[in-house]
Design an enzyme around this catalytic site. Sequence first.
Site, PDB file in Angstrom:
ATOM      1  N   ASN A   1      33.884  -2.765  12.212  1.00  0.00           N
ATOM      2  CA  ASN A   1      33.981  -2.704  12.587  1.00  0.00           C
ATOM      3  C   ASN A   1      32.646  -4.391  13.263  1.00  0.00           C
ATOM      4  O   ASN A   1      31.808  -3.681  13.207  1.00  0.00           O
ATOM      5  CB  ASN A   1      32.968  -2.370  13.453  1.00  0.00           C
ATOM      6  CG  ASN A   1      32.187  -1.670  14.205  1.00  0.00           C
ATOM      7  OD1 ASN A   1      32.763  -2.255  15.567  1.00  0.00           O
ATOM      8  ND2 ASN A   1      31.449  -0.310  14.478  1.00  0.00           N
ATOM      9  N   GLU A  99      21.618   3.232  14.435  1.00  0.00           N
ATOM     10  CA  GLU A  99      22.910   2.643  15.281  1.00  0.00           C
ATOM     11  C   GLU A  99      24.030   3.330  15.296  1.00  0.00           C
ATOM     12  O   GLU A  99      24.827   2.846  13.928  1.00  0.00           O
ATOM     13  CB  GLU A  99      22.899   1.013  15.606  1.00  0.00           C
ATOM     14  CG  GLU A  99      24.210   0.684  16.549  1.00  0.00           C
ATOM     15  CD  GLU A  99      25.183   0.916  16.631  1.00  0.00           C
ATOM     16  OE1 GLU A  99      26.420   1.541  17.151  1.00  0.00           O
ATOM     17  OE2 GLU A  99      25.527  -0.171  15.858  1.00  0.00           O
ATOM     18  N   CYS A 133      32.558   0.304  18.020  1.00  0.00           N
ATOM     19  CA  CYS A 133      32.009   1.510  18.471  1.00  0.00           C
ATOM     20  C   CYS A 133      30.932   1.804  19.505  1.00  0.00           C
ATOM     21  O   CYS A 133      30.375   2.437  20.429  1.00  0.00           O
ATOM     22  CB  CYS A 133      30.189   1.538  17.387  1.00  0.00           C
ATOM     23  SG  CYS A 133      29.158  -0.211  17.149  1.00  0.00           S
ATOM     24  N   GLU A 312      16.555  -2.022  17.780  1.00  0.00           N
ATOM     25  CA  GLU A 312      16.514  -3.910  17.744  1.00  0.00           C
ATOM     26  C   GLU A 312      17.308  -4.897  18.508  1.00  0.00           C
ATOM     27  O   GLU A 312      17.454  -4.550  19.297  1.00  0.00           O
ATOM     28  CB  GLU A 312      17.178  -3.688  15.930  1.00  0.00           C
ATOM     29  CG  GLU A 312      16.603  -3.164  15.082  1.00  0.00           C
ATOM     30  CD  GLU A 312      17.630  -2.860  13.826  1.00  0.00           C
ATOM     31  OE1 GLU A 312      18.328  -4.359  13.693  1.00  0.00           O
ATOM     32  OE2 GLU A 312      17.683  -2.345  13.204  1.00  0.00           O
TER      33      GLU A 312
END
Length: 331
Positions: A1, A99, A133, A312
């Site tokens: 990813n 995350e 994601c 972030e």
Amino acid sequence: NLPLLLMTWKIGPALACGNTVVVKPSEETQLTMTMLGEVMNAAGVPKGVFNTVLGPGSRVGDKLISHPDLDAITFTGSTATGERVAEAASVGLRDASLELGGKNPAIVFADCDMDKAIEGTMRSVFANCGQVCLGTERVYVERPIFDEFVARLKTGAEALKLGKAEDPETTMGPLISASHRDKVLDYYQQAVDAGATVITGGGVPEMADDLKGGNWVEPTIWTGMAEDATPITEEIFGPCCHIAPFDTEDEAIEMANNSPYGLASSVWTENASRAHRVGGQMEVGISWINSWFLRDLRTPFGGAKQSGIGREGGHYSLEFYTELTNVCIKL
């Protein structure tokens, strides 16, 4: 990813704030971090500032996150693993930025620019073979344009060319591993069992002899499943989506938010008032309007609900990768 991209989002601000870092990539995507370590050495970064540790998460990762010398842990990955990271971070009360997974919706209104909506949804569903994601797996389309949208997305999916990355004509590659292909194909079967209408795909494509051993799956589109069907509620992480019609704005918002995840969403409309109104009601970390995967690195990035903890990017990264101290002097 996107292992190099996602890791640099963390490494850059961490080093800029004066930290040393220990990087643990997925055991399935170790090459780019190894190469980055070589670049760091060649660039003269002092030994011990940038450290790469390789190995399976079940062994190396678990030992790493429980190490008492770690001051903070930042993680990108599945929600299940994120829960284990958070549990480990609670021992010693270390900061954690997580995350995690997503089951991201797109809402397509009848007043959208259809060409832009199709192009954007093609990317958000099928880019990187769906292994993103932030990818879209649930698409809600206003009923007057539902049939046209489904037909055009079907045409786009069937035009994708599966092949080698070095072939300039290739537009989609394989999944990362055989085990992940088995997982995605299991969801493909579950969709059929749940009564889905398979608009296109749903299986393993016929590939040339030199590619037959790859982890290929067909880009897949479904309609007709109930909103509580497993392929609608669980993250698949493959090149697939379910498309459902809606009649009202409130109905679309309710269906889009009806998920334990809250990472990202996309809203497609040319009505500015609607864009602000609906975009602001998405229970997600990032709400895109007429776009997808558009990121200014100064803006906050992270998820809501089971998609993560913390943000972030920009000054949000500065807050995570530093410890705030109040130096108070009486004069």
